[in-house]
Motif scaffolding. Structure first.
Motif, PDB file in Angstrom:
ATOM      1  N   VAL A  28       0.820  -1.202   0.000  1.00  0.00           N
ATOM      2  CA  VAL A  28       0.000   0.000   0.000  1.00  0.00           C
ATOM      3  C   VAL A  28       0.859   1.259   0.000  1.00  0.00           C
ATOM      4  O   VAL A  28       0.536   2.243  -0.660  1.00  0.00           O
ATOM      5  N   SER A  29       1.967   1.227   0.735  1.00  0.00           N
ATOM      6  CA  SER A  29       2.783   2.432   0.863  1.00  0.00           C
ATOM      7  C   SER A  29       4.219   2.069   1.201  1.00  0.00           C
ATOM      8  O   SER A  29       4.477   1.047   1.855  1.00  0.00           O
ATOM      9  N   ASP A  30       5.152   2.911   0.759  1.00  0.00           N
ATOM     10  CA  ASP A  30       6.545   2.765   1.161  1.00  0.00           C
ATOM     11  C   ASP A  30       6.760   3.220   2.603  1.00  0.00           C
ATOM     12  O   ASP A  30       7.771   2.884   3.215  1.00  0.00           O
ATOM     13  N   GLU A  31       5.834   3.997   3.117  1.00  0.00           N
ATOM     14  CA  GLU A  31       5.906   4.479   4.483  1.00  0.00           C
ATOM     15  C   GLU A  31       5.115   3.560   5.409  1.00  0.00           C
ATOM     16  O   GLU A  31       4.169   2.891   4.984  1.00  0.00           O
ATOM     17  N   GLY A  32       5.482   3.574   6.682  1.00  0.00           N
ATOM     18  CA  GLY A  32       4.812   2.706   7.649  1.00  0.00           C
ATOM     19  C   GLY A  32       3.525   3.298   8.177  1.00  0.00           C
ATOM     20  O   GLY A  32       3.359   3.458   9.392  1.00  0.00           O
ATOM     21  N   ILE A  33       2.600   3.602   7.277  1.00  0.00           N
ATOM     22  CA  ILE A  33       1.330   4.198   7.680  1.00  0.00           C
ATOM     23  C   ILE A  33       0.439   3.150   8.358  1.00  0.00           C
ATOM     24  O   ILE A  33       0.588   1.951   8.137  1.00  0.00           O
ATOM     25  N   THR A  34      -0.479   3.613   9.184  1.00  0.00           N
ATOM     26  CA  THR A  34      -1.347   2.708   9.934  1.00  0.00           C
ATOM     27  C   THR A  34      -2.582   2.353   9.119  1.00  0.00           C
ATOM     28  O   THR A  34      -3.467   3.181   8.897  1.00  0.00           O
ATOM     29  N   LEU A  35      -2.636   1.106   8.664  1.00  0.00           N
ATOM     30  CA  LEU A  35      -3.778   0.619   7.889  1.00  0.00           C
ATOM     31  C   LEU A  35      -4.781  -0.053   8.822  1.00  0.00           C
ATOM     32  O   LEU A  35      -4.416  -0.690   9.796  1.00  0.00           O
ATOM     33  N   GLU A  36      -6.058   0.070   8.470  1.00  0.00           N
ATOM     34  CA  GLU A  36      -7.137  -0.556   9.244  1.00  0.00           C
ATOM     35  C   GLU A  36      -8.320  -0.839   8.320  1.00  0.00           C
ATOM     36  O   GLU A  36      -8.383  -0.355   7.192  1.00  0.00           O
TER      37      GLU A  36
END
Length: 323
Positions: free
Chosen positions: A38-46
């Motif tokens: 989803v992303s190269d960054e460690g974003i918070t998915l839910e």
């Protein structure tokens, strides 16, 4: 006595930052595989959720975004953005609208918004002024829904679980005095409610009366207490009423049978070294036994992903949108 002759405690060799203890070591275990970056960054998915057309909806809590992934091209698009919203879950009503849960300021500005699949025609179902911190929800067959008020710590238990009537006009308490209730799921027959209590590391199994609000006499149980750093997050059931619980900050999903006994687990590769441990939400691809799990690598550089594994049986959508 010569102190030097006393036995000394020694550290045992532990090959994991997040070790699996006790009887959980002997559970049937499978490893998940990467499925969608989803992303190269460690974003918070839910909030993983599929619609009738097979589109995947989820939220980026840290970026205040509601997203849609289209298949088979796997194109990811932001369909709704609202600064400070901090969405935590998305579910699909039987009329096709998305219901988005948001924790807001993590105190009192959370809400539930309804919107079209493209993010338009936004309506407040539970407004920020109501004072909740909404983390997750599940619809029942009558068209109402349960949601978790993600507030409280073990020494200040101010969170709870609430029921919203099918006309969305009434909010009634079901469980109270909780320490950050998080995930919520209904059994297939709609008689039992599962709730994960994040800040108390507990799993609740609630036997509901016919009105779906009152608890049956001696009908509230805590069949399992979790161990370790961070607690149980979102959950879902399969067609055999097994419950799948994502373990935040542990890189795994624990699986329970319908009476609350642990029967299996799914591990995220790299968890032993502290990678991809922020597992927040499990969901089934409709009509299959394929379990997808969203997770992220925080500041370790691995980004944010959806992983995939096979569950015990096919998933159960219930009244997510099928009725």
């Amino acid at each position: 006595m010569n102190v030097e002759q006393l036995a000394k405690l020694q550290y045992k060799q532990v090959n994991s930052i997040y070790p699996i203890i006790g009887g959980e070591c002997n559970l049937q275990t499978v490893n998940a595989e990467p499925w969608l970056k989803v992303s190269d960054e460690g974003i918070t998915l839910e909030g993983l959720c599929f619609d009738r057309q097979g589109n995947l909806y989820f939220v980026d809590c840290s970026g205040d975004n509601v997203c849609r992934g289209s298949f088979p091209d796997r194109e990811i698009k932001i369909i709704y953005h609202s600064p400070g919203l901090h969405p935590a879950a998305v579910k699909i009503h039987k009329d096709g609208r998305l219901f988005v849960c948001a924790v807001g300021d993590l105190k009192s500005t959370g809400c539930i918004l309804a919107m079209q699949p493209d993010g338009s025609d936004v309506e407040e179902i539970v407004p920020p002024s109501a004072g909740y911190c909404v983390n997750d929800m599940v619809f029942d067959q009558k068209g109402g829904f349960y949601f978790t008020d993600f507030k409280g710590i073990p020494t200040n238990t101010i969170g709870g679980v609430y029921y919203v009537s099918p006309d969305f006009g009434t909010i009634l308490p079901v469980l109270q005095n909780m320490a950050a209730p998080n995930g919520v799921a209904l059994s297939k027959n709609q008689k039992y409610l599962w709730v994960t209590e994040f800040n108390a590391n507990r799993l609740h199994h609630i036997n509901l009366l016919e009105d779906g609000i009152q608890i049956a006499p001696y009908g509230a149980f805590i069949p399992y207490t979790f161990t370790g750093y961070r607690g149980p997050d979102s959950c879902c059931i399969d067609s055999n009423d097994n419950l799948y619980v994502a373990m935040a900050r542990q890189g795994r999903v624990l699986i329970f049978n319908k009476t609350g006994f642990p029967i299996g687990q799914v591990l995220i590769p790299g968890r032993d070294k502290g990678n991809m441990v922020n597992t927040t939400h499990p969901a089934f691809i409709p009509g299959t036994d394929q379990l997808i799990i969203c997770t992220n690598d925080g500041t370790n550089g691995g980004g944010a992903w959806v992983y995939i594994a096979r569950g015990f049986t096919t998933g159960h959508l219930g009244y997510q949108f099928s009725e």
